[in-house]
Scaffold this motif. Structure first.
Motif, short mmCIF file in Angstrom:
data_model
loop_
_atom_site.label_atom_id
_atom_site.label_comp_id
_atom_site.label_asym_id
_atom_site.label_seq_id
_atom_site.Cartn_x
_atom_site.Cartn_y
_atom_site.Cartn_z
N ILE A 44 0.87 -1.18 0.00
CA ILE A 44 0.00 0.00 0.00
C ILE A 44 0.90 1.23 0.00
O ILE A 44 1.71 1.41 0.91
N ASN A 45 0.75 2.05 -0.98
CA ASN A 45 1.54 3.28 -1.08
C ASN A 45 0.76 4.42 -0.44
O ASN A 45 -0.22 4.90 -1.00
N LEU A 46 1.19 4.85 0.74
CA LEU A 46 0.49 5.89 1.50
C LEU A 46 1.34 7.14 1.58
O LEU A 46 2.57 7.07 1.68
N SER A 47 0.69 8.27 1.57
CA SER A 47 1.39 9.54 1.75
C SER A 47 1.64 9.78 3.24
O SER A 47 1.09 9.10 4.10
N GLU A 48 2.45 10.80 3.53
CA GLU A 48 2.77 11.10 4.93
C GLU A 48 1.55 11.58 5.69
O GLU A 48 1.37 11.26 6.87
N SER A 49 0.69 12.37 5.04
CA SER A 49 -0.52 12.85 5.72
C SER A 49 -1.45 11.69 6.07
O SER A 49 -2.04 11.65 7.16
N ALA A 50 -1.55 10.72 5.15
CA ALA A 50 -2.40 9.55 5.44
C ALA A 50 -1.82 8.74 6.59
O ALA A 50 -2.56 8.25 7.45
N LYS A 51 -0.50 8.61 6.63
CA LYS A 51 0.12 7.89 7.75
C LYS A 51 -0.14 8.60 9.07
O LYS A 51 -0.42 7.95 10.09
#
Length: 221
Positions: A127-134
């Motif tokens: 899953i490729n998540l952005s920093e904001s999503a993390k």
């Protein structure tokens, strides 16, 4: 006799030749990521010979087969005055194996200690998540953890409060059951009969029984 002499002379000559070549320590292990732009293995030595051939031998990962390294446009053997270098441009997954260089010359044939080349493939992100999503996921996990800590405490407090209310109701109901069905008039009449049945003294206070003169006969002194 002549054959034995020839063998001894050949062995003596080979021994002298081998002493003219001294191998340098090899790198025992090399780990490279697949598709890396470049990787190289070195086989260095010291010798007084004018010409030394450097050949590379590969042993597969299972250590069952050994074969000469096939030189291509991607895999090259670069020989200098004192080193033989095997280069990979780029590195592929099937390059994994144990490599040894073979030094050959006039009356000598040596194998180096060798280097094990391990080509690995990094794990891919599912899953490729952005920093904001993390950050949002971490915040949600913190809130859930707080709820998991507070929820049992609140539940216990509510249960204890409910139990106290039930105990109060039970005690009140028991008090009501004690006096339920009792007639107060009958209780007073019973009390009066008990009082009258008790023996009276020789004198009686007349001032307190004016209301009962007609029902009770006074005792005379």
């Amino acid at each position: 006799m002549g054959t034995i002499t020839n063998v001894l002379l050949c062995s003596f000559v080979v021994g002298i030749a081998q002493t003219t070549v001294v191998l340098e320590p090899d790198r025992p292990f090399l780990q490279v990521q697949v598709h890396h732009p470049e990787a190289f293995l070195e086989c260095c030595y010291k010798t007084s010979e004018n010409s030394v051939k450097v050949l590379w031998i590969k042993q597969d990962a299972n250590k069952t087969l050994s074969s000469p390294v096939q030189l291509t446009q991607r895999v090259k053997n670069v020989i200098t005055d004192s080193c033989g270098t095997l280069t990979f441009k780029p590195v592929e997954l099937h390059d994994t194996g144990f490599y040894q260089c073979k030094l050959a010359g006039n009356g000598f044939n040596l194998l180096s200690h060798g280097t094990y080349l391990q080509v690995y493939q990094p794990m891919k992100k599912t899953i490729n998540l952005s920093e904001s999503a993390k950050n949002r996921i971490l915040t949600a996990e913190g809130v859930l953890l707080l709820l998991c800590v507070l929820a049992p405490s609140v539940t216990l407090l509510c249960k204890s409060k409910r139990l106290k209310q039930l105990e109060k109701k039970k005690a009140k109901k028991e008090e009501e059951n004690i006096y339920q069905g009792l007639n107060l008039d009958e209780c007073w009449s019973t009390y009066d009969r008990i009082e009258r049945s008790q023996p009276h003294g020789q004198y009686q206070d007349v001032g307190n029984i004016k209301e009962e003169e007609e029902q009770i006969q006074l005792e005379k002194p």
